[in-house]
Design an enzyme around this catalytic site. Structure first.
Site, PDB file in Angstrom:
ATOM      1  N   TYR A   1      -7.200  11.344   4.212  1.00 37.02           N
ATOM      2  CA  TYR A   1      -5.839  11.762   3.867  1.00 37.02           C
ATOM      3  C   TYR A   1      -5.869  12.625   2.600  1.00 37.02           C
ATOM      4  O   TYR A   1      -6.944  12.915   2.067  1.00 37.02           O
ATOM      5  CB  TYR A   1      -4.932  10.533   3.699  1.00 37.02           C
TER       6      TYR A   1
ATOM      7  N   GLN B   1       0.862  -1.181   0.000  1.00 37.77           N
ATOM      8  CA  GLN B   1       0.000   0.000   0.000  1.00 37.77           C
ATOM      9  C   GLN B   1       0.898   1.230   0.000  1.00 37.77           C
ATOM     10  O   GLN B   1       1.762   1.380   0.876  1.00 37.77           O
ATOM     11  CB  GLN B   1      -0.921   0.039   1.220  1.00 37.77           C
TER      12      GLN B   1
ATOM     13  N   CYS C   1     -12.278 -11.263  17.217  1.00 39.81           N
ATOM     14  CA  CYS C   1     -11.994  -9.865  17.564  1.00 39.81           C
ATOM     15  C   CYS C   1     -13.271  -9.241  18.118  1.00 39.81           C
ATOM     16  O   CYS C   1     -14.351  -9.420  17.557  1.00 39.81           O
ATOM     17  CB  CYS C   1     -11.546  -9.117  16.303  1.00 39.81           C
TER      18      CYS C   1
ATOM     19  N   ARG D   1      -7.393   2.129  -2.940  1.00 37.43           N
ATOM     20  CA  ARG D   1      -8.274   2.047  -1.770  1.00 37.43           C
ATOM     21  C   ARG D   1      -8.962   3.388  -1.566  1.00 37.43           C
ATOM     22  O   ARG D   1      -8.291   4.431  -1.513  1.00 37.43           O
ATOM     23  CB  ARG D   1      -7.482   1.660  -0.512  1.00 37.43           C
TER      24      ARG D   1
HETATM   25  C1  LIG Z   1      -3.688  -0.410  14.047  1.00 36.82           C
HETATM   26  C2  LIG Z   1      -4.353  -0.088  12.729  1.00 36.82           C
HETATM   27  C3  LIG Z   1      -3.599   0.527  11.729  1.00 36.82           C
HETATM   28  C4  LIG Z   1      -4.183   0.800  10.474  1.00 36.82           C
HETATM   29  N1  LIG Z   1      -3.395   1.301   9.461  1.00 36.82           N
HETATM   30  C5  LIG Z   1      -3.923   1.432   8.216  1.00 36.82           C
HETATM   31  C6  LIG Z   1      -3.085   1.775   7.106  1.00 36.82           C
HETATM   32  O1  LIG Z   1      -1.855   1.920   7.216  1.00 36.82           O
HETATM   33  N2  LIG Z   1      -3.694   1.934   5.893  1.00 36.82           N
HETATM   34  C7  LIG Z   1      -5.039   1.753   5.701  1.00 36.82           C
HETATM   35  O2  LIG Z   1      -5.537   1.911   4.584  1.00 36.82           O
HETATM   36  N3  LIG Z   1      -5.843   1.382   6.746  1.00 36.82           N
HETATM   37  C8  LIG Z   1      -5.325   1.204   7.978  1.00 36.82           C
HETATM   38  N4  LIG Z   1      -6.130   0.756   8.996  1.00 36.82           N
HETATM   39  C9  LIG Z   1      -7.557   0.430   8.723  1.00 36.82           C
HETATM   40  C10 LIG Z   1      -7.715  -1.064   8.378  1.00 36.82           C
HETATM   41  O3  LIG Z   1      -7.104  -1.352   7.139  1.00 36.82           O
HETATM   42  C11 LIG Z   1      -9.203  -1.501   8.287  1.00 36.82           C
HETATM   43  O4  LIG Z   1      -9.825  -0.851   7.219  1.00 36.82           O
HETATM   44  C12 LIG Z   1      -9.962  -1.211   9.571  1.00 36.82           C
HETATM   45  O5  LIG Z   1      -9.243  -1.690  10.676  1.00 36.82           O
HETATM   46  C13 LIG Z   1     -11.362  -1.850   9.552  1.00 36.82           C
HETATM   47  O6  LIG Z   1     -11.286  -3.239   9.395  1.00 36.82           O
HETATM   48  P1  LIG Z   1     -11.425  -4.246  10.662  1.00 36.82           P
HETATM   49  O7  LIG Z   1     -12.767  -3.965  11.283  1.00 36.82           O
HETATM   50  O8  LIG Z   1     -11.366  -5.608  10.049  1.00 36.82           O
HETATM   51  O9  LIG Z   1     -10.322  -3.946  11.587  1.00 36.82           O
HETATM   52  C14 LIG Z   1      -5.567   0.491  10.258  1.00 36.82           C
HETATM   53  C15 LIG Z   1      -6.298  -0.108  11.286  1.00 36.82           C
HETATM   54  C16 LIG Z   1      -5.709  -0.415  12.499  1.00 36.82           C
HETATM   55  C17 LIG Z   1      -6.526  -1.118  13.552  1.00 36.82           C
END
Ligand SMILES: Cc1cc2nc3c(=O)[nH]c(=O)nc-3n(C[C@H](O)[C@H](O)[C@H](O)COP(=O)(O)O)c2cc1C
Length: 456
Positions: free
Chosen positions: A229, A113, A394, A277
């Protein structure tokens, strides 16, 4: 009469391979990008990063997408200085290629990414760089849009705040207090409007980083354009008041994104997987809805993108960005998928039932899991082996992951004590040997065809 044994559920849809561009993914589960604060000093890959990603690959996840990797040295990081990996120049390629080799050896396909700028969600307090955005409008986060368990008091303490903390549990008062402390990410500093020349520099840098991702061995790249962003700030009228070719009409507001696709395509060639994305919505006044996201996705497809990975929300709408509820983005994904030919990935789907629903009703072609993959890296293997009951589910508590991330600590998980310690386990560090497919001189010949990349 003996009770009829419950019929075994058919999960085969999850294990149907899928093509993204020319890349075959062995199943429909992707790990969503997550910055876990594991990056080594000066943005280099750490042992912990290698082991952490390897664990998810070993657990059967078909596609792993890296955390946001910085594509340019020209703009600040997301949270803290140097907490993002980088592919902004060639110095980062050797270790990055080790990471890729490692994940491949454990059996997953691996996309990078690539991000160009935090936009108005950056902070000069935290990163030393004045944030730039579509327009000079700060963001503001609201209590009603917060995620589970994020405590403004902890954020303030982590920012080094030494003064008194209000003696109240009233979330509005606490948010006001946290907003008054720079760097808590509860309210943004006023960014500077980015110039057209600066946009073009970032777009150029992204193309260079894409080329370096390909050289590092990644199977594809994902352009980071969600979550408020920089690129997202152009989409929403709330944050984009420009009157030049990057503001106003729909086509103008997505111009920067389409330029990013072209820039990457130019450096990686027609056969390499390039995706995008975006947030499925920006559910605030003068924001955008899933119908808008569907139009963006379609335009990306027309301009040569190979896949779309959805997310949702922004720092202003944290409970869309990090959903508190299971399956929250699924209805929005169904809207975006209508009329889209390239594969669509729907985020935040943790339950087997919902994964099957997404795939069988065509809401998307794959799902991605973020926090669920932290809690249980073996989700895929457990489902495939009929051990679904053993999945560590989770609870979206956000305590070990995003809260620790926000206060500059490496992420852990209250349900899975191994998270953060993978680097100490042979299981994830001892790499199975991979046959070398390409001979070294073939690789040298390919790199020789690339335009040269100056080391800055
Ligand atoms: C600790 C953490 C760091 C994240 N860093 C990014 C990132 O670098 N880039 C991004 O597009 N999304 C980032 N996200 C968002 C996740 O990609 C994801 O879309 C979000 O956690 C929702 O999905 P989930 O419910 O399965 O966690 C981050 C999420 C978490 C929890």
């Amino acid at each position: 009469m003996a009770k009829k044994k419950a019929e075994k559920r058919d999960v085969s849809a999850i294990f149907e391979p899928i093509m993204i561009g020319n890349v075959e993914i062995k199943n429909r589960i992707a790990m969503a990008p997550m910055n876990m604060n594991y990056t080594a000093p000066n943005r280099y890959v750490s042992r912990q990063q290698m082991a952490y990603y390897a664990a998810r690959a070993k657990g059967g996840t078909g596609l792993i997408i890296t955390e946001g990797i910085w594509a340019s040295e020209r703009s600040g990081d997301t949270y803290r200085k140097y907490n993002n990996l980088s592919l902004a120049n060639e110095l980062y390629v050797p270790l990055m290629s080790e990471l890729v080799q490692h994940v491949h050896a454990f059996g997953a396909k691996f996309f990078a990414q690539l991000a160009i700028s935090p936009g108005r969600q950056g902070s000069s307090e935290l990163t030393g760089v004045k944030p730039v955005s579509a327009s000079a409008i700060p963001y503001m986060s609201y209590p009603e849009h917060q995620i589970n368990n994020l405590d403004p008091r902890e954020m303030a303490r982590a920012m080094g705040y030494q003064g008194p903390i209000p003696d109240t549990d009233d979330i509005d008062e606490l948010m006001d207090f946290a907003r008054s402390i720079p760097g808590t990410h509860m309210g943004g500093e006023t960014p500077r409007e980015i110039t057209v020349g600066e946009i073009q520099e970032l777009v150029h840098d992204l193309g260079t980083a894409a080329k370096l991702a390909k050289r590092s061995g990644f199977d594809g790249i994902e352009i980071h354009a969600p979550h408020g962003y920089l690129i997202h700030s152009f989409f929403a009228l709330r944050s984009n008041k420009r009157t030049d070719e990057y503001g106003g009409s729909f086509e103008n507001r997505i111009r920067i994104l389409l330029e990013c696709i072209h820039s990457c395509r130019k450096t990686v060639g027609p056969d390499y997987a390039v995706g995008v994305r975006i947030s499925a919505s920006d559910n605030l006044p003068e924001g955008f809805d899933p119908a808008f996201a569907a139009r963006v996705a379609k335009r990306c497809e027309e301009e040569g993108a190979d896949f779309i990975h959805l997310s949702d929300g922004s720092y202003e709408k944290m409970n869309d960005f990090l959903p508190n509820k299971e399956g929250q983005v699924m209805p929005k994904s169904a809207i975006v998928k209508k009329g889209l030919k390239i594969p669509l990935i729907c985020p935040s789907v943790h339950e087997v039932e919902n994964v099957l629903d997404v795939l069988e009703t065509g809401k998307a072609d794959m799902v991605s899991q973020g926090r669920q993959q932290i809690a249980d890296p073996d989700w895929v293997n457990k489902v495939q082996e009929g051990r679904e009951k053993e999945i560590i589910k989770c609870t979206r508590c956000n305590i070990g992951c995003i809260t620790r991330f926000a206060i500059a600590l490496p992420c852990r998980c209250i349900l899975n004590p191994i998270v953060g310690d993978e680097q100490f386990m042979d299981e994830y560090m001892k790499r199975p040997t991979l046959p070398i497919k390409k001979r070294p001189w073939q690789i040298v010949k390919e790199i020789g065809k690339e335009p040269s990349t100056p080391v800055e």
